[in-house]
Design a protein around this motif. Structure first.
Motif, PDB file in Angstrom:
ATOM      1  N   UNK A 248       7.516 -11.969 -17.889  1.00 14.13           N
ATOM      2  CA  UNK A 248       6.328 -11.764 -18.721  1.00 14.13           C
ATOM      3  C   UNK A 248       5.231 -11.021 -17.960  1.00 14.13           C
ATOM      4  N   UNK A 249       5.013 -11.407 -16.721  1.00  9.55           N
ATOM      5  CA  UNK A 249       3.977 -10.762 -15.919  1.00  9.55           C
ATOM      6  C   UNK A 249       4.325  -9.299 -15.662  1.00  9.55           C
ATOM      7  N   UNK A 250       5.559  -9.032 -15.307  1.00  6.52           N
ATOM      8  CA  UNK A 250       5.979  -7.645 -15.052  1.00  6.52           C
ATOM      9  C   UNK A 250       5.836  -6.815 -16.325  1.00  6.52           C
ATOM     10  N   UNK A 251       6.200  -7.361 -17.454  1.00  5.54           N
ATOM     11  CA  UNK A 251       6.048  -6.629 -18.726  1.00  5.54           C
ATOM     12  C   UNK A 251       4.588  -6.319 -19.021  1.00  5.54           C
ATOM     13  N   UNK A 252       3.692  -7.208 -18.666  1.00  6.90           N
ATOM     14  CA  UNK A 252       2.264  -6.960 -18.870  1.00  6.90           C
ATOM     15  C   UNK A 252       1.757  -5.839 -17.970  1.00  6.90           C
ATOM     16  N   UNK A 253       2.280  -5.809 -16.745  1.00  9.69           N
ATOM     17  CA  UNK A 253       1.776  -4.852 -15.747  1.00  9.69           C
ATOM     18  C   UNK A 253       2.458  -3.506 -15.783  1.00  9.69           C
ATOM     19  N   UNK A 254       3.701  -3.457 -16.283  1.00 12.32           N
ATOM     20  CA  UNK A 254       4.468  -2.211 -16.288  1.00 12.32           C
ATOM     21  C   UNK A 254       4.950  -1.966 -17.717  1.00 12.32           C
ATOM     22  N   UNK A 255       4.155  -1.259 -18.509  1.00 15.66           N
ATOM     23  CA  UNK A 255       4.569  -0.993 -19.876  1.00 15.66           C
ATOM     24  C   UNK A 255       5.816  -0.120 -19.932  1.00 15.66           C
ATOM     25  N   UNK A 256       6.713  -0.469 -20.807  1.00 14.34           N
ATOM     26  CA  UNK A 256       7.928   0.303 -20.979  1.00 14.34           C
ATOM     27  C   UNK A 256       7.655   1.507 -21.886  1.00 14.34           C
TER      28      UNK A 256
ATOM     29  N   UNK B 247      -7.102  -7.379  -4.561  1.00 11.48           N
ATOM     30  CA  UNK B 247      -6.589  -6.323  -5.428  1.00 11.48           C
ATOM     31  C   UNK B 247      -5.325  -6.664  -6.180  1.00 11.48           C
ATOM     32  N   UNK B 248      -4.802  -7.866  -5.998  1.00  9.35           N
ATOM     33  CA  UNK B 248      -3.576  -8.234  -6.701  1.00  9.35           C
ATOM     34  C   UNK B 248      -3.813  -8.232  -8.207  1.00  9.35           C
ATOM     35  N   UNK B 249      -2.814  -7.749  -8.928  1.00  8.63           N
ATOM     36  CA  UNK B 249      -2.872  -7.731 -10.389  1.00  8.63           C
ATOM     37  C   UNK B 249      -2.303  -9.010 -10.978  1.00  8.63           C
ATOM     38  N   UNK B 250      -1.568  -9.727 -10.167  1.00 13.93           N
ATOM     39  CA  UNK B 250      -0.994 -11.000 -10.584  1.00 13.93           C
ATOM     40  C   UNK B 250      -0.835 -11.903  -9.382  1.00 13.93           C
TER      41      UNK B 250
ATOM     42  N   UNK C  12      -5.478   2.911  -1.211  1.00 11.73           N
ATOM     43  CA  UNK C  12      -4.825   4.213  -1.110  1.00 11.73           C
ATOM     44  C   UNK C  12      -4.853   4.896  -2.480  1.00 11.73           C
ATOM     45  N   UNK C  13      -5.506   6.054  -2.602  1.00 11.71           N
ATOM     46  CA  UNK C  13      -5.606   6.719  -3.901  1.00 11.71           C
ATOM     47  C   UNK C  13      -4.249   7.048  -4.522  1.00 11.71           C
ATOM     48  N   UNK C  14      -3.231   7.262  -3.709  1.00 12.90           N
ATOM     49  CA  UNK C  14      -1.902   7.588  -4.220  1.00 12.90           C
ATOM     50  C   UNK C  14      -1.140   6.348  -4.696  1.00 12.90           C
ATOM     51  N   UNK C  15      -1.544   5.184  -4.260  1.00  8.03           N
ATOM     52  CA  UNK C  15      -0.812   3.953  -4.582  1.00  8.03           C
ATOM     53  C   UNK C  15      -1.581   2.991  -5.479  1.00  8.03           C
ATOM     54  N   UNK C  16      -2.869   3.207  -5.644  1.00  7.91           N
ATOM     55  CA  UNK C  16      -3.693   2.171  -6.283  1.00  7.91           C
ATOM     56  C   UNK C  16      -3.278   1.802  -7.692  1.00  7.91           C
ATOM     57  N   UNK C  17      -2.565   2.675  -8.389  1.00  7.76           N
ATOM     58  CA  UNK C  17      -2.115   2.323  -9.743  1.00  7.76           C
ATOM     59  C   UNK C  17      -0.852   1.454  -9.717  1.00  7.76           C
ATOM     60  N   UNK C  18      -0.263   1.290  -8.553  1.00 12.61           N
ATOM     61  CA  UNK C  18       0.920   0.450  -8.399  1.00 12.61           C
ATOM     62  C   UNK C  18       0.541  -1.015  -8.588  1.00 12.61           C
ATOM     63  N   UNK C  19       1.174  -1.702  -9.538  1.00 14.67           N
ATOM     64  CA  UNK C  19       0.853  -3.123  -9.721  1.00 14.67           C
ATOM     65  C   UNK C  19       1.278  -3.945  -8.505  1.00 14.67           C
TER      66      UNK C  19
END
Length: 70
Positions: A60-68, A43-46, A16-23
């Motif tokens: 740690x994984x969430x911090x890698x995938x979702x920069x603050x 397509x999983x990022x982790x 989905x082009x609207x969701x694909x950036x979602x980790x």
């Protein structure tokens, strides 16, 4: 999940082009190398195995995938 498994959900999100950036992180009991490869190919990022998940690994994984911001 009764009607949709994690692999299919990951595929749909990444297609989905609207969701694909979602980790997408799969947390599963499936732990073979083939299972991990299938998850990442979907397509999983982790990919975390339930029995190995602890708070530190997850954070740690969430911090890698979702920069603050900042």
């Amino acid at each position: 999940m009764p009607r949709l498994d994690g692999l299919e959900l990951a595929r749909r999100i990444k297609d989905d082009p609207h969701l694909r950036s979602l980790p997408v992180v799969l947390v599963t009991s499936l732990d073979s190398p083939e299972d991990r490869a299938a998850g990442l190919q979907a397509g999983a990022d982790g990919y975390l195995v339930k029995r190995d998940v602890d708070r530190g690994k997850l954070v740690d994984l969430v911090r890698q995938l979702v920069p603050l911001p900042g």
